[in-house]
Design a protein around this motif. Structure first.
Motif, short mmCIF file in Angstrom:
data_model
loop_
_atom_site.label_atom_id
_atom_site.label_comp_id
_atom_site.label_asym_id
_atom_site.label_seq_id
_atom_site.Cartn_x
_atom_site.Cartn_y
_atom_site.Cartn_z
N CYS A 338 0.85 -1.20 0.00
CA CYS A 338 0.00 0.00 0.00
C CYS A 338 0.87 1.24 0.00
CB CYS A 338 -0.94 0.02 1.20
SG CYS A 338 -0.12 0.05 2.79
N GLN A 345 -5.31 1.59 3.30
CA GLN A 345 -5.37 0.48 2.35
C GLN A 345 -4.87 -0.81 2.98
OE1 GLN A 345 -3.99 1.00 -1.65
NE2 GLN A 345 -4.10 3.20 -1.49
N GLU A 348 -7.32 -3.36 4.24
CA GLU A 348 -8.18 -4.09 3.32
C GLU A 348 -7.45 -5.22 2.61
OE1 GLU A 348 -10.41 -1.48 0.69
OE2 GLU A 348 -9.67 0.19 1.83
N ASP A 349 -6.22 -5.52 3.03
CA ASP A 349 -5.43 -6.50 2.30
C ASP A 349 -6.13 -7.84 2.23
OD1 ASP A 349 -3.63 -4.53 2.16
OD2 ASP A 349 -2.17 -5.41 3.53
N PRO A 371 -1.60 -2.67 -6.17
CA PRO A 371 -2.74 -2.33 -7.04
C PRO A 371 -2.60 -0.99 -7.74
CG PRO A 371 -3.50 -3.22 -4.94
CD PRO A 371 -2.03 -3.00 -4.80
N ARG A 399 -12.42 -6.73 -3.57
CA ARG A 399 -11.44 -5.85 -2.94
C ARG A 399 -10.38 -5.41 -3.94
NH1 ARG A 399 -11.70 -6.18 2.76
NH2 ARG A 399 -13.05 -7.85 3.50
N CYS A 402 -11.80 -3.06 -6.60
CA CYS A 402 -12.03 -1.73 -6.04
C CYS A 402 -10.72 -0.95 -5.90
CB CYS A 402 -12.72 -1.84 -4.68
SG CYS A 402 -14.47 -2.25 -4.75
N LYS A 403 -9.65 -1.62 -5.50
CA LYS A 403 -8.36 -0.96 -5.37
C LYS A 403 -7.88 -0.44 -6.72
CE LYS A 403 -6.71 -3.66 -1.41
NZ LYS A 403 -6.24 -2.61 -0.50
N ARG A 406 -9.94 2.58 -7.92
CA ARG A 406 -9.58 3.80 -7.20
C ARG A 406 -8.30 4.41 -7.73
NH1 ARG A 406 -9.27 2.87 -1.01
NH2 ARG A 406 -7.85 1.24 -1.72
N SER A 407 -7.43 3.60 -8.33
CA SER A 407 -6.09 4.05 -8.73
C SER A 407 -5.99 4.48 -10.18
CB SER A 407 -5.07 2.94 -8.45
OG SER A 407 -5.09 2.55 -7.10
#
Length: 683
Positions: A338, A345, A348-349, A371, A399, A402-403, A406-407
């Motif tokens: 992260c 972050q 949420e791993d 991610p 998960r 979503c990561k 977001r990036s």
């Protein structure tokens, strides 16, 4: 030379340290095209080669003696700052991280560029997490770190005196004339206090040390200085209250956050879940789980452990939707790297970074993945990258998707990936979490057509979005100037996220009015306000303050007075911040008599103006020749010991009353009498 391997790194000469942070580091950034060519061309192929090299280094470091030189692989990209920094962050121990650092030195020729901070920061973080203060001090002395970075590292290491000294330096630099001018140009204000994160670090440090009064005083000082507490601030407060076994008080602060326009975080849910499950308060835990689901937040590890415990206690039907989370796919196993600036972050791993062991006794580490870097490597979404991504055999989960969403830096790539991943083998299906993330991204960039397509799809499948997503869409439509689309979402909210509570309806209405002002739709904002009043929606003080400030900026004092009257009709008591908005509005538009009337009303209500507002009023009265009234204002303020530097509250988000409630709960838990008291002057 010491025999302790922990200290070997710190006897490297300053010249070699300089060479390391020079070459590692600028070399990659200045020759990324060369590295890409070495790796085989595309951005994804470069990422995959980097990931394989990092995994190879992690595995070899795991069985290597840190006191011996570490043999590096003969790969050109070992000099890449990305690989070096992340390999140090992912090393099995601080000793192995320092060992890798020393070995990298042996590859480096003399160089003359300015040092790159990525590697030194990675090693400093490892040292601070392991609380190796002598080693950390040596590193801080030899390399350049910002005041905030020093504070963050020293706080993580638990060194209270050194952290307070770093905070003092940060405070001094924030109030220096040069820095104040730079920040004023950037944000249009006159900040004389450090950033919010610095207060958070000090508050958390005092709380961890058990110094309750200092932690409360830090929060009080934060408000007095005019800094705006954020989610991390209240996470530290909630965690502190739970450490002191004040569960009810922590829950009270937690439930105040939505009215202050702050989203709940995974960390907050995790620490509350641990406290509630440990005390066997399963009814409260079930309500917390329901609220987490409503917020659209995936459970963290601590929350999953609490859910497993509550299921063991017999609450099976109430937690069935999390059964698949408690029995994860065995194919899934990533050591997720992260960003150092986004610690949330790590909560949420998919899994931790501990090693696994095969049946034949050979160690096998879970594959490393970043991610954010993976998403950046896919920008452009060219056929070569897509083919490489398909052959990489990633196990896609909500998960991980979503990561990545977001990036992504562009909406086009995010949408291409979103559509592509839905058709990949392995059983992945989009759910409310991935769709929520995609809808938020599309709304931010004004892609109304794609948002409507996804909403129609959800409605046909009878899937409800979290309320927080609906509100976020309306807020983002304000950024992308899509006022009509925001109104449509507002009117369809109940069908998108389900029935709205009075609080959620108020929050959604406030977001819509703010979006109207951002889009320059002032008359529509007033019309919508009248509609909300007719429907019995009670707005809060900060919403009216935001509207007043908007119309004051337009020079529409008639609407400002009308809004003030409506707020009074709604039985809302003006706070100091609302009075400040009114006084400055009247002074700006040459109405000192009305400004003086607001000042007198403010003083009779028990509020004090901040020094700058008082100065603006006095100057306006002098300009109009009202010397006696100006002198009266000065005398009135001189009777007070000291005017506050700033007033508690912020337009659209938080009011002085909100701060007052949090202060009363927080300070009341640690006062000698155990009662509630006000902890911030002027709050």
């Amino acid at each position: 030379m010491p025999s302790n391997p922990r200290m070997l790194f710190f006897f490297i000469t300053k010249q070699h340290r300089y060479l390391l942070t020079t070459t590692l580091l600028r070399a990659a950034s200045s020759s990324s095209s060369c590295l890409s060519a070495v790796a085989g061309g595309s951005g994804l192929e470069l990422y995959l080669r980097r990931a394989r090299l990092i995994d190879s280094l992690r595995l070899r470091l795991l069985s290597h003696d840190p006191s011996a030189p570490f043999p590096l692989p003969s790969s050109p990209i070992i000099l890449d700052s990305f690989v070096a920094a992340r390999a140090i962050r992912a090393a099995p121990s601080p000793d192995s991280a320092a060992c890798l650092f020393r070995s990298l030195l042996s590859l480096l020729p003399p160089f003359s560029h300015a040092p790159h901070p990525s590697v030194t920061h990675s090693l400093a973080k490892r040292l601070s997490l392991s609380r190796r203060l002598p080693d950390l001090f040596s590193l801080l002395a030899d390399f350049r770190f910002s005041h905030l970075d020093r504070l963050r590292l020293l706080s993580t290491a638990g060194d209270v005196p050194s952290a307070l000294e770093a905070f003092s330096c940060l405070r001094s630099s924030s109030s220096s004339p040069d820095n104040s001018r730079r920040r004023r140009r950037r944000c249009g204000r006159h900040p004389t206090h450090p950033c919010t994160e610095s207060y958070n670090l000090i508050l958390g440090l005092h709380a961890s040390a058990g110094d309750h009064s200092s932690a409360v005083a830090t929060f009080s000082q934060m408000i007095t200085d005019g800094a705006c507490p954020n989610s991390r601030t209240y996470t530290a407060i909630i965690d502190h209250l739970l450490q002191a076994n004040k569960i009810d008080s922590a829950m009270e602060v937690f439930h105040l956050l939505p009215s202050m326009r702050l989203r709940h975080t995974i960390k907050q849910y995790d620490v509350l879940a641990v406290a509630l499950s440990s005390s066997s308060r399963f009814g409260d835990l079930l309500r917390l789980i329901k609220e987490m689901n409503s917020d659209g937040i995936l459970p963290g590890r601590a929350m999953l452990a609490a859910i497993a415990k509550i299921r063991d206690a017999g609450f099976i039907n109430e937690t069935n939707e999390f059964a698949h989370e408690l029995s994860p796919d065995q194919r899934i196993g990533y050591a997720v790297d992260c960003d150092e600036e986004d610690e949330s972050q790590s909560e949420e791993d998919e899994s931790d970074q501990r090693e696994e062991e095969k049946d034949d006794g050979h160690l096998q580490l879970k594959p490393w993945i970043d991610p954010a870097a993976l998403a950046r490597s896919l920008e452009g979404w060219n056929p070569t990258d897509v083919a490489a991504l398909e052959s990489a055999d990633f196990v896609w989960t909500s998960r991980l998707v979503c990561k990545l969403l977001r990036s992504f830096r562009t909406t086009k790539t995010a949408w291409e990936f979103f559509c592509w991943v839905a058709y990949q083998p392995g059983g992945f299906l989009h759910d409310r979490h991935t769709v929520s993330r995609m809808i938020s991204l599309l709304a931010r960039h004004g892609r109304i057509d794609l948002v409507d397509r996804l909403l129609s799809k959800l409605q046909s499948e009878r899937i409800l979005l979290p309320f927080s997503t609906v509100r976020l869409v309306i807020d983002f439509y304000g950024l992308s100037k899509k006022a009509d689309a925001a109104i449509t979402i507002y009117r369809r909210a109940a069908s998108i996220c389900g029935p709205l509570s009075p609080l959620n309806l108020m929050l959604l209405s406030s977001s819509l009015l703010r979006t109207m002002t951002k889009c320059g739709r002032s008359q529509d904002a007033m019309n919508l306000l009248e509609e909300m009043m007719r429907e019995g929606i009670l707005l809060d003080t900060q919403t009216f303050s935001g509207l007043m400030e908007h119309f004051a900026g337009k020079g529409d004092l008639k609407s400002v007075r009308r809004l003030f009257a409506v707020a009074r009709q709604c039985v809302l008591e003006p706070d100091a911040f609302m009075y400040r908005v009114l006084i400055r509005a009247y002074c700006k538009h040459d109405s000192p008599a009305n400004a003086l009337r607001m000042f007198d009303e403010m003083r009779s209500s028990g509020w004090l103006p901040d020094g700058r507002t008082k100065g603006i009023l006095v100057k306006s009265l002098w300009k109009e020749g009202r010397l006696r009234e100006a002198a009266t204002v000065e005398e009135s303020c001189e009777r007070e010991a000291e005017l506050p530097a700033s007033l508690p509250g912020h337009v659209w988000t938080v009011s002085a009353a909100d701060f007052d409630r949090v202060c009363s709960v927080y300070s009341g838990c640690f006062s000698r009498a155990g009662g509630e008291r006000r902890c911030a002057e002027g709050v």
